[in-house]
Design an enzyme around this catalytic site. Structure first.
Site, short mmCIF file in Angstrom:
data_model
loop_
_atom_site.label_atom_id
_atom_site.label_comp_id
_atom_site.label_asym_id
_atom_site.label_seq_id
_atom_site.Cartn_x
_atom_site.Cartn_y
_atom_site.Cartn_z
N ALA A 43 0.23 -0.26 0.16
CA ALA A 43 -1.18 0.10 -0.02
C ALA A 43 -1.52 1.25 0.94
O ALA A 43 -2.50 1.20 1.69
CB ALA A 43 -2.10 -1.10 0.21
N LEU A 44 -0.70 2.27 0.89
CA LEU A 44 -0.77 3.34 1.89
C LEU A 44 -2.05 4.17 1.74
O LEU A 44 -2.49 4.46 0.64
CB LEU A 44 0.45 4.26 1.75
CG LEU A 44 1.83 3.60 1.89
CD1 LEU A 44 2.93 4.67 1.88
CD2 LEU A 44 1.94 2.73 3.14
N HIS A 48 -1.66 5.76 7.10
CA HIS A 48 -0.20 5.67 6.98
C HIS A 48 0.43 7.06 6.86
O HIS A 48 1.51 7.31 7.38
CB HIS A 48 0.19 4.85 5.75
CG HIS A 48 -0.26 3.42 5.81
ND1 HIS A 48 -1.24 2.93 4.98
CD2 HIS A 48 0.15 2.38 6.58
CE1 HIS A 48 -1.41 1.64 5.24
NE2 HIS A 48 -0.59 1.28 6.20
N ARG A 198 -7.50 -3.01 3.64
CA ARG A 198 -8.46 -4.06 3.25
C ARG A 198 -9.84 -3.50 2.92
O ARG A 198 -10.70 -4.24 2.43
CB ARG A 198 -8.55 -5.12 4.34
CG ARG A 198 -7.27 -5.94 4.47
CD ARG A 198 -7.41 -7.12 5.41
NE ARG A 198 -6.32 -8.05 5.27
CZ ARG A 198 -5.25 -8.12 6.07
NH1 ARG A 198 -5.13 -7.29 7.08
NH2 ARG A 198 -4.32 -9.02 5.86
#
Ligand code: PAF
Length: 291
Positions: A43-44, A48, A198
């Site tokens: 879930a980059l 990241h 999130r």
């Protein structure tokens, strides 16, 4: 390690097993290449990407690991709904110059009969551990495995998960892992919200409220730096976060390296850390106190 990265962006190869990972890293080592690891749960986002780019600047070859590690989630947490976006992740990895993505299965990482975990103290005590008692044992175990599997020269972690960074740094020091653990500054939205996988859980109203966390920390850090009593500044920030509609887990002033509680600014360097829930989403953030 080279001071500048080569000017090409190789295709990202994907391996799923430790044997294939080691074969590739072994070949690079034979060719004299340095290696960086960026451990992630996928879930980059741009945070990241900053890690991968920092890795690329410092090593010839970058390994990105993508593994949603079940042992760091409590049964009540969001393991099943954690976003999984492998294709988009690989595209971002390619753009950032990653050479190899290691995408193991849970069965590869935790084969039948797996029963070892790492026992922690020091910076793992308190804060997150008061609310997620098994979390860092899961993180430390998987990170130790990844560091041993990849055997990188350097591994990079976001400062957004500041306690995790402190725990992993302590772990590497304590068990003599021959790797440099490097923290990379938190990437934020324009309104201050720290990027997090999130954040996709936030409703539009919650998203509009979320920057209060960073604002409260920033105001408290400024007040402390200008001479306010730390306890009073921290209490003002707690009230601010709660009044905005968050359920506060903690908002604390800690020593920046040990994460031990501090009573006075003379005990610095200092870090303010917060965790709070809005709706069904739990957000964390932290900033340094500029003394
Ligand atoms: O920060 C994360 O994404 C995870 O906690 C990590 C370090 C990849 C371990 O699963």
């Amino acid at each position: 390690m080279p001071s500048t990265a080569p000017a090409f962006s190789p295709n990202v190869a994907v391996v799923h097993t430790v044997a294939d990972l080691r074969a590739q890293v072994g070949a690079w080592r034979k060719a004299g290449k340095s290696v960086a690891l960026v451990p992630t749960m996928g879930a980059l986002h741009a945070g990241h990407v900053a890690l991968m780019e920092a890795a690329r600047r410092q090593a010839d070859m970058v390994v990105l690991s993508i593994f949603v590690n079940p042992t760091q989630f409590a049964p009540t947490e969001d393991l099943s709904r954690y976003p999984r976006t492998l294709e988009a992740d690989l595209a971002k990895a390619q753009g950032a110059g990653v050479a190899l993505a290691f995408v193991p299965s849970a069965a590869d990482m935790y084969p039948d009969g797996f029963c070892t975990t790492i026992s922690l103290a020091g910076p793992a005590l308190g804060l997150e551990t008061d609310f997620r008692p098994t979390h860092f044992a899961g993180v430390a175990t998987v990170v130790a495995k990844l560091l041993i599997q990849v055997a990188p020269d350097i591994a990079l972690f976001g400062e957004k998960d500041y306690q995790q960074l402190a725990v992993v740094s302590q772990l590497a020091r304590d068990i003599d892992l021959p790797v440099t653990i490097q923290g990379v500054q938190t990437v934020r939205e324009a309104d201050g919200l720290a990027l997090s996988s999130r954040n996709v859980y936030l409703s539009p109203t919650e998203r509009a409220t979320a920057p209060v966390l960073h604002r409260a920390l920033t105001q408290a850090a400024k007040a402390i730096a200008e001479g306010a009593q730390p306890a009073a500044a921290v209490e003002t920030a707690r009230v601010q976060v709660t009044a905005a509609g968050f359920a506060l887990d903690y908002l604390e002033l800690r020593h920046a390296r040990t994460l031990a509680p501090v009573a006075s600014v003379t005990e610095g360097p200092l870090r303010l850390l917060v965790a709070a829930r809005i709706g069904t989403t739990r957000l964390i953030d932290n900033i340094p106190v500029p003394l």
